[in-house]
Design a protein around this motif. Structure first.
Motif, PDB file in Angstrom:
ATOM      1  N   GLU A 158     -17.055  22.585  37.925  1.00 42.97           N
ATOM      2  CA  GLU A 158     -15.696  22.197  37.566  1.00 42.97           C
ATOM      3  C   GLU A 158     -14.975  23.389  36.959  1.00 42.97           C
ATOM      4  OE1 GLU A 158     -13.829  19.128  37.521  1.00 42.97           O
ATOM      5  OE2 GLU A 158     -15.261  18.558  39.070  1.00 42.97           O
ATOM      6  N   ASN A 159     -13.680  23.478  37.197  1.00 43.64           N
ATOM      7  CA  ASN A 159     -12.855  24.576  36.674  1.00 43.64           C
ATOM      8  C   ASN A 159     -13.353  25.944  37.149  1.00 43.64           C
ATOM      9  OD1 ASN A 159     -11.169  22.811  35.059  1.00 43.64           O
ATOM     10  ND2 ASN A 159     -12.942  22.599  33.694  1.00 43.64           N
ATOM     11  N   GLY A 160     -13.882  25.987  38.357  1.00 44.97           N
ATOM     12  CA  GLY A 160     -14.362  27.242  38.919  1.00 44.97           C
ATOM     13  C   GLY A 160     -13.253  28.023  39.585  1.00 44.97           C
ATOM     14  N   ASN A 161     -13.639  29.052  40.322  1.00 40.06           N
ATOM     15  CA  ASN A 161     -12.669  29.933  40.966  1.00 40.06           C
ATOM     16  C   ASN A 161     -12.865  29.976  42.476  1.00 40.06           C
ATOM     17  OD1 ASN A 161     -10.988  31.361  38.862  1.00 40.06           O
ATOM     18  ND2 ASN A 161     -13.033  31.761  38.045  1.00 40.06           N
ATOM     19  N   ILE A 162     -11.754  29.868  43.188  1.00 39.28           N
ATOM     20  CA  ILE A 162     -11.725  30.067  44.632  1.00 39.28           C
ATOM     21  C   ILE A 162     -10.936  31.344  44.898  1.00 39.28           C
ATOM     22  CG2 ILE A 162     -10.832  29.195  46.834  1.00 39.28           C
ATOM     23  CD1 ILE A 162     -11.265  26.368  45.780  1.00 39.28           C
ATOM     24  N   ALA A 200      -6.536  37.578  46.715  1.00 40.27           N
ATOM     25  CA  ALA A 200      -7.060  38.947  46.738  1.00 40.27           C
ATOM     26  C   ALA A 200      -6.546  39.656  47.981  1.00 40.27           C
ATOM     27  CB  ALA A 200      -8.588  38.943  46.733  1.00 40.27           C
ATOM     28  N   ASN A 201      -6.028  40.861  47.779  1.00 45.84           N
ATOM     29  CA  ASN A 201      -5.450  41.624  48.883  1.00 45.84           C
ATOM     30  C   ASN A 201      -5.803  43.098  48.718  1.00 45.84           C
ATOM     31  OD1 ASN A 201      -2.662  43.364  49.547  1.00 45.84           O
ATOM     32  ND2 ASN A 201      -3.351  42.023  51.192  1.00 45.84           N
ATOM     33  N   THR A 202      -6.031  43.786  49.826  1.00 51.94           N
ATOM     34  CA  THR A 202      -6.344  45.212  49.785  1.00 51.94           C
ATOM     35  C   THR A 202      -5.370  45.990  50.663  1.00 51.94           C
ATOM     36  OG1 THR A 202      -7.872  45.166  51.667  1.00 51.94           O
ATOM     37  CG2 THR A 202      -8.789  44.652  49.488  1.00 51.94           C
ATOM     38  N   PHE A 203      -5.258  47.275  50.389  1.00 51.90           N
ATOM     39  CA  PHE A 203      -4.411  48.124  51.222  1.00 51.90           C
ATOM     40  C   PHE A 203      -5.069  49.485  51.374  1.00 51.90           C
ATOM     41  CE2 PHE A 203      -3.140  48.948  46.884  1.00 51.90           C
ATOM     42  CZ  PHE A 203      -2.943  50.324  46.827  1.00 51.90           C
ATOM     43  N   ALA A 204      -4.763  50.138  52.476  1.00 45.83           N
ATOM     44  CA  ALA A 204      -5.319  51.462  52.750  1.00 45.83           C
ATOM     45  C   ALA A 204      -4.405  52.539  52.185  1.00 45.83           C
ATOM     46  CB  ALA A 204      -5.502  51.651  54.252  1.00 45.83           C
ATOM     47  N   ASP A 233       4.739  41.388  47.867  1.00 46.23           N
ATOM     48  CA  ASP A 233       4.525  40.385  48.917  1.00 46.23           C
ATOM     49  C   ASP A 233       3.509  39.329  48.492  1.00 46.23           C
ATOM     50  OD1 ASP A 233       6.334  41.726  50.475  1.00 46.23           O
ATOM     51  OD2 ASP A 233       4.846  42.736  51.728  1.00 46.23           O
ATOM     52  N   VAL A 234       2.420  39.778  47.869  1.00 42.83           N
ATOM     53  CA  VAL A 234       1.379  38.836  47.460  1.00 42.83           C
ATOM     54  C   VAL A 234       1.865  37.939  46.320  1.00 42.83           C
ATOM     55  CG1 VAL A 234      -0.962  38.589  46.561  1.00 42.83           C
ATOM     56  CG2 VAL A 234      -0.462  40.375  48.232  1.00 42.83           C
ATOM     57  N   HIS A 235       2.609  38.497  45.382  1.00 40.81           N
ATOM     58  CA  HIS A 235       3.157  37.694  44.286  1.00 40.81           C
ATOM     59  C   HIS A 235       4.171  36.681  44.799  1.00 40.81           C
ATOM     60  CE1 HIS A 235       1.371  39.190  40.580  1.00 40.81           C
ATOM     61  NE2 HIS A 235       1.402  40.413  41.096  1.00 40.81           N
ATOM     62  N   THR A 236       4.887  37.022  45.865  1.00 37.31           N
ATOM     63  CA  THR A 236       5.816  36.076  46.483  1.00 37.31           C
ATOM     64  C   THR A 236       5.058  34.878  47.038  1.00 37.31           C
ATOM     65  OG1 THR A 236       7.409  37.820  47.056  1.00 37.31           O
ATOM     66  CG2 THR A 236       7.542  35.751  48.294  1.00 37.31           C
ATOM     67  N   ILE A 237       3.940  35.157  47.697  1.00 28.89           N
ATOM     68  CA  ILE A 237       3.093  34.075  48.222  1.00 28.89           C
ATOM     69  C   ILE A 237       2.539  33.246  47.068  1.00 28.89           C
ATOM     70  CG2 ILE A 237       0.961  33.553  49.471  1.00 28.89           C
ATOM     71  CD1 ILE A 237       1.460  36.107  51.110  1.00 28.89           C
ATOM     72  N   ASP A 245       0.446  34.755  37.967  1.00 31.38           N
ATOM     73  CA  ASP A 245       0.363  36.189  38.261  1.00 31.38           C
ATOM     74  C   ASP A 245      -0.999  36.782  37.916  1.00 31.38           C
ATOM     75  OD1 ASP A 245       2.927  36.179  39.198  1.00 31.38           O
ATOM     76  OD2 ASP A 245       3.827  36.983  37.366  1.00 31.38           O
ATOM     77  N   ASP A 246      -1.650  36.251  36.869  1.00 25.54           N
ATOM     78  CA  ASP A 246      -2.945  36.818  36.478  1.00 25.54           C
ATOM     79  C   ASP A 246      -4.079  36.382  37.398  1.00 25.54           C
ATOM     80  OD1 ASP A 246      -3.110  34.181  35.706  1.00 25.54           O
ATOM     81  OD2 ASP A 246      -3.781  34.595  33.662  1.00 25.54           O
ATOM     82  N   GLN A 247      -3.748  35.603  38.427  1.00 24.31           N
ATOM     83  CA  GLN A 247      -4.736  35.205  39.427  1.00 24.31           C
ATOM     84  C   GLN A 247      -4.448  35.873  40.776  1.00 24.31           C
ATOM     85  OE1 GLN A 247      -4.997  30.894  37.226  1.00 24.31           O
ATOM     86  NE2 GLN A 247      -5.055  30.862  39.458  1.00 24.31           N
ATOM     87  N   VAL A 248      -3.769  37.015  40.703  1.00 28.11           N
ATOM     88  CA  VAL A 248      -3.451  37.819  41.884  1.00 28.11           C
ATOM     89  C   VAL A 248      -4.094  39.193  41.716  1.00 28.11           C
ATOM     90  CG1 VAL A 248      -1.632  38.935  43.206  1.00 28.11           C
ATOM     91  CG2 VAL A 248      -1.283  36.618  42.334  1.00 28.11           C
ATOM     92  N   PHE A 249      -4.829  39.635  42.750  1.00 25.82           N
ATOM     93  CA  PHE A 249      -5.543  40.906  42.686  1.00 25.82           C
ATOM     94  C   PHE A 249      -5.197  41.740  43.918  1.00 25.82           C
ATOM     95  CE2 PHE A 249      -7.884  37.718  40.390  1.00 25.82           C
ATOM     96  CZ  PHE A 249      -8.283  38.358  39.220  1.00 25.82           C
ATOM     97  N   VAL A 250      -4.581  42.884  43.698  1.00 23.50           N
ATOM     98  CA  VAL A 250      -4.230  43.802  44.779  1.00 23.50           C
ATOM     99  C   VAL A 250      -4.852  45.159  44.468  1.00 23.50           C
ATOM    100  CG1 VAL A 250      -2.369  44.962  46.015  1.00 23.50           C
ATOM    101  CG2 VAL A 250      -2.052  42.603  45.227  1.00 23.50           C
TER     102      VAL A 250
END
Length: 309
Positions: A158-162, A200-204, A233-237, A245-250
């Motif tokens: 319960e209360n885990g992370n996806i 989670a998002n990555t860029f080259a 872009d990711v924060h918009t999604i 915002d603190d659950q967004v990782f780029v």
């Protein structure tokens, strides 16, 4: 078509579970039962077996070979019935098939039986073995037209992370639509299991040789511009789906390097990602990004295909 945050896209009426005839423990079945209760779905447990000696031997008649195959298949049915006998609250049926190819046998049954998702326990593969051949797990991921949940040993507390691994590229409509579905499905699942969704998002970054060959090129400024665009872009999604915002990782880097680190940092219970499935020589030489990621995470992975049923 744009999906609003209120449209549910993760619905399953029938889930196919791959039964492992070589192990007593069936983690895929237990995970599927958990999901079936949340989704009000029924389960089809399938064992796909094959022994080439039954087809090659010259000491048995065709009728004897059929009888021996039938005995093996019936044995599998009894094993699955014993495994599922005490299941409460879920409708379960079992089926055993004889097929040379595990992945194709499973896909054939899933298609014929009108299943919505495939659940399979993920075997551990060494890097050496992975380079020598393509395991059944990878073939299933590449060729299945359905979403596939690869199950490992991590609990779903319960209360885990996806973690939803998404890409943002204005020039790639296929991956953008897939990322949209990945995000929405992650949110649907989070509501069902009371979990948090992390994007989670990555860029080259700029290639090293460019900075060397073109002295006037400012690699640091270029990388910052790319990162700023991805973060925007990711924060918009995230905002469209009420993800803080603190659950967004780029991060800069390869997905197979970055995504497992995010999952480890969050002790994620589930990783959701999209896969268009690379095949042929390119798959043999390079492999799929999804496959590289799955090999390096300890949590379950739900692989979303471009076209959903």
């Amino acid at each position: 078509m744009t999906l609003s945050s209120h449209d549910s896209v993760f619905t399953c009426q029938r889930i196919l579970v791959v039964f492992d005839p070589y192990h007593t423990e069936q983690p895929a079945y237990h995970r599927a039962c958990f999901l079936a209760k949340k989704l009000n779905a029924e389960l089809l447990v399938v064992s796909c077996i094959y022994d080439e000696t039954y087809d090659m031997t010259n000491f048995l008649s065709a009728e004897q070979r059929v009888d021996m195959k039938s005995a093996l298949l019936n044995g599998q049915l009894k094993a699955m019935q014993a495994c599922t006998a005490k299941t409460i609250g879920v409708k379960v049926s079992v089926k055993s098939v004889w097929h040379k190819s595990l992945h194709q046998g499973i896909i054939d049954v899933a298609t014929h039986e009108d299943c919505d998702m495939i659940v399979k326990a993920c075997k551990n593969h060494t890097k050496f073995a992975h380079k020598l051949f393509t395991p059944s797990d990878w073939r299933l991921l590449r060729y299945s037209p359905l979403n596939v949940l690869m199950v490992k040993d991590h609990d779903w507390p319960e209360n885990g992370n996806i973690v939803a691994s998404i890409s943002v590229d204005t020039n790639d409509k296929v991956h953008n639509l897939l990322s949209e579905r990945v995000t929405k499905i992650s949110c649907d699942l989070a509501k069902m299991v009371n979990a948090r969704v992390n994007l989670a998002n990555t860029f080259a970054g700029a290639p090293v040789h460019v900075a060397i060959e073109v002295p006037s090129f400012n690699a640091q400024a270029y990388n910052q511009d790319i990162q700023d665009k991805h973060e925007k872009d990711v924060h918009t999604i995230a905002q469209a789906h009420d993800i803080p915002d603190d659950q967004v990782f780029v991060s800069e880097g390869l997905p197979e390097d970055i995504i497992p680190k995010v999952c480890e940092k969050l002790d994620a219970e589930l990783l959701v990602l999209g896969s268009v499935g690379r095949r042929g020589i390119s798959a043999a030489l390079l492999g799929n990004t999804a496959e590289h990621i799955i090999d390096h995470v300890t949590c379950d992975t739900l692989v979303i295909k471009p076209q959903l049923k």
